[in-house]
Design an enzyme around this catalytic site. Structure first.
Site, PDB file in Angstrom:
ATOM      1  N   LYS A   1       0.833  -1.191   0.000  1.00 22.20           N
ATOM      2  CA  LYS A   1       0.000   0.000   0.000  1.00 22.20           C
ATOM      3  C   LYS A   1       0.876   1.253   0.000  1.00 22.20           C
ATOM      4  CE  LYS A   1      -3.828  -2.356   0.470  1.00 22.20           C
ATOM      5  NZ  LYS A   1      -4.788  -2.494  -0.648  1.00 22.20           N
TER       6      LYS A   1
ATOM      7  N   ASP B   1      -0.524   0.006  -4.418  1.00 20.98           N
ATOM      8  CA  ASP B   1      -1.969   0.233  -4.366  1.00 20.98           C
ATOM      9  C   ASP B   1      -2.232   1.438  -3.464  1.00 20.98           C
ATOM     10  OD1 ASP B   1      -4.705   0.147  -4.097  1.00 20.98           O
ATOM     11  OD2 ASP B   1      -4.793  -1.870  -3.234  1.00 20.98           O
TER      12      ASP B   1
ATOM     13  N   GLU C   1      -2.223   0.750  -8.643  1.00 26.74           N
ATOM     14  CA  GLU C   1      -3.607   0.333  -8.457  1.00 26.74           C
ATOM     15  C   GLU C   1      -4.438   1.422  -7.792  1.00 26.74           C
ATOM     16  OE1 GLU C   1      -5.856  -3.211  -5.929  1.00 26.74           O
ATOM     17  OE2 GLU C   1      -3.907  -3.591  -6.877  1.00 26.74           O
TER      18      GLU C   1
ATOM     19  N   GLU D   1     -11.587  -3.364  -8.130  1.00 32.89           N
ATOM     20  CA  GLU D   1     -12.158  -3.943  -6.922  1.00 32.89           C
ATOM     21  C   GLU D   1     -13.407  -3.201  -6.477  1.00 32.89           C
ATOM     22  OE1 GLU D   1     -10.222  -2.682  -2.972  1.00 32.89           O
ATOM     23  OE2 GLU D   1      -8.557  -2.645  -4.387  1.00 32.89           O
TER      24      GLU D   1
ATOM     25  N   HIS E   1      -9.420  -9.849  -7.625  1.00 36.38           N
ATOM     26  CA  HIS E   1      -9.175  -9.163  -6.358  1.00 36.38           C
ATOM     27  C   HIS E   1      -9.518 -10.058  -5.174  1.00 36.38           C
ATOM     28  CE1 HIS E   1     -10.634  -6.348  -3.080  1.00 36.38           C
ATOM     29  NE2 HIS E   1      -9.411  -5.921  -3.269  1.00 36.38           N
TER      30      HIS E   1
END
Length: 375
Positions: free
Chosen positions: A164, A193, A219, A245, A295
């Site tokens: 992340k 992400d 992402e 997602e 996902h």
């Protein structure tokens, strides 16, 4: 005569995460579904949400979906289309499609069990195994904790990992990405992400700093429904753009693909409404030469990935599988070794959900987990 649905029952399981996803997501919720037919058949499915709306999903299943599907032919495609039309005034996607997944998965489970096969076998297995990438909800981790997680992924044999980003200061994101890249070395794939934390301007600034670390994809940096921004972003991004997602319908995936706003789509099988719409979305992507990366939910998405014509990577968030969380009362329908996922060949979806319904029980059973091996 085709079998017809005679009833649908649900129950909610809430379990704490073994590795917290942060203060906003301390637990996961699974709404287990059981569907019965007039020939004595039974299908088992589930809906899932990590944070918002588990009680709403259960209420939708109990009060609106169950009465409507009784008497319908127990055919996943027929039921899905009728149910989507029925629920559309409550929203074309989101809670409605999450709830619909509970029925769709149960119907596919029913069909596979009747055929004496796994869902993978029923749909036609095309891949012997698929690649798994290590993933973590780790923005709240300290730098040292993040580095240790990356080392565990390397030790487990993962050839690709995802972390992340989205710290208040871009400097922090750069420090963390650099540290993970150092652990991974030059040959393993690294994805990042941002979970919708940035706007378009910040995304471009971030790419100026982070693209040099050899990113496989970026992402969901911007709000998932901002098609205009993603179209601008992909046109100028040096890194492939992934999203999906939080995209819930084939129509919205079509919009992003036709706008040339995405390189990799990431449908969540439950959030889009189950196996039926997931397969349609995959074929849409394939027809447009767009990559697919399902996902979460490796025990489900992995089984479907094995049936796809094009090889895809499956996401496995550390210590967050259903079996590791104690949600399953039996063995997992998949196994993961050397960063490869394969099917155990269990009948139907292969899920035997635990009868436990409390967080305490789930913690006590956490020793029941998927084996990871690098040998």
């Amino acid at each position: 005569m085709p079998a017809r649905i005679t009833g649908l029952s649900t129950r909610l399981i809430t379990v704490p995460l073994l590795r917290s996803w942060g203060v906003e997501a301390p637990e996961n919720h699974v709404i287990v579904t059981e569907l019965a037919t007039d020939d004595g058949g039974t299908g088992h499915g589930f809906s899932w949400t990590p944070t918002i709306g588990p009680q709403a999903v259960k209420a939708l299943l109990d009060h609106d979906i169950a009465p409507f599907i009784v008497g319908l032919e127990a055919n996943a495609e027929i039921v899905w289309d009728a149910l989507w039309k029925r629920l559309h005034e409550a929203g074309g996607g989101g809670l409605t499609t999450i709830a619909m997944a509970g029925v769709d998965l149960a119907l596919w489970d029913l069909a596979a069990r009747k055929a004496g096969q796994s869902v993978t076998g029923l749909l036609g297995q095309r891949q012997e195994s698929v690649e798994v990438y290590g993933s973590g909800v780790n923005l709240h981790y300290s730098l040292d904790e993040l580095v240790e997680q990356a080392k565990r992924w390397v030790a487990a044999g993962h050839n690709a990992v995802k972390i992340k980003v989205g710290k208040p200061e871009l400097r922090e994101d750069a420090e963390r990405v650099a540290a993970v890249r150092e652990v991974l070395g030059p040959d393993r794939l690294l994805m990042i992400d941002a979970n919708q934390r940035w706007d378009l301007a910040h995304t471009f600034r971030a790419l100026d700093v982070l693209a040099g670390y050899g990113l496989e994809w970026l992402e969901e940096p911007i709000r998932a429904d901002d098609l205009w921004a993603y179209r601008r972003l992909r046109k100028h991004s040096p890194v492939p753009i992934a999203l999906g997602e939080n995209v819930h319908t084939i129509y919205r995936f079509r919009d992003f693909i036709e706008a040339e706003a995405v390189d990799i789509i990431q449908p969540n099988i439950v959030r889009v409404g189950g196996i039926t719409p997931f397969r349609r979305i995959v074929e849409l992507a394939r027809a447009n030469s767009i990559r697919v990366a399902p996902h979460l939910l490796p025990e489900l998405s992995g089984q479907l990935a094995l049936t796809l014509a094009e090889a895809v990577s499956v996401e496995d968030v550390e210590d967050a599988s259903f079996q590791q969380l104690g949600i399953l009362g039996g063995p997992s329908p998949i196994s993961i070794r050397n960063s490869r996922l394969s099917s155990a060949g269990r009948p139907g979806l292969g899920f035997d959900f635990s009868t436990q319904a409390s967080a305490t029980d789930a913690i006590e059973s956490k020793g029941n987990h998927i084996e990871y091996s690098n040998s």
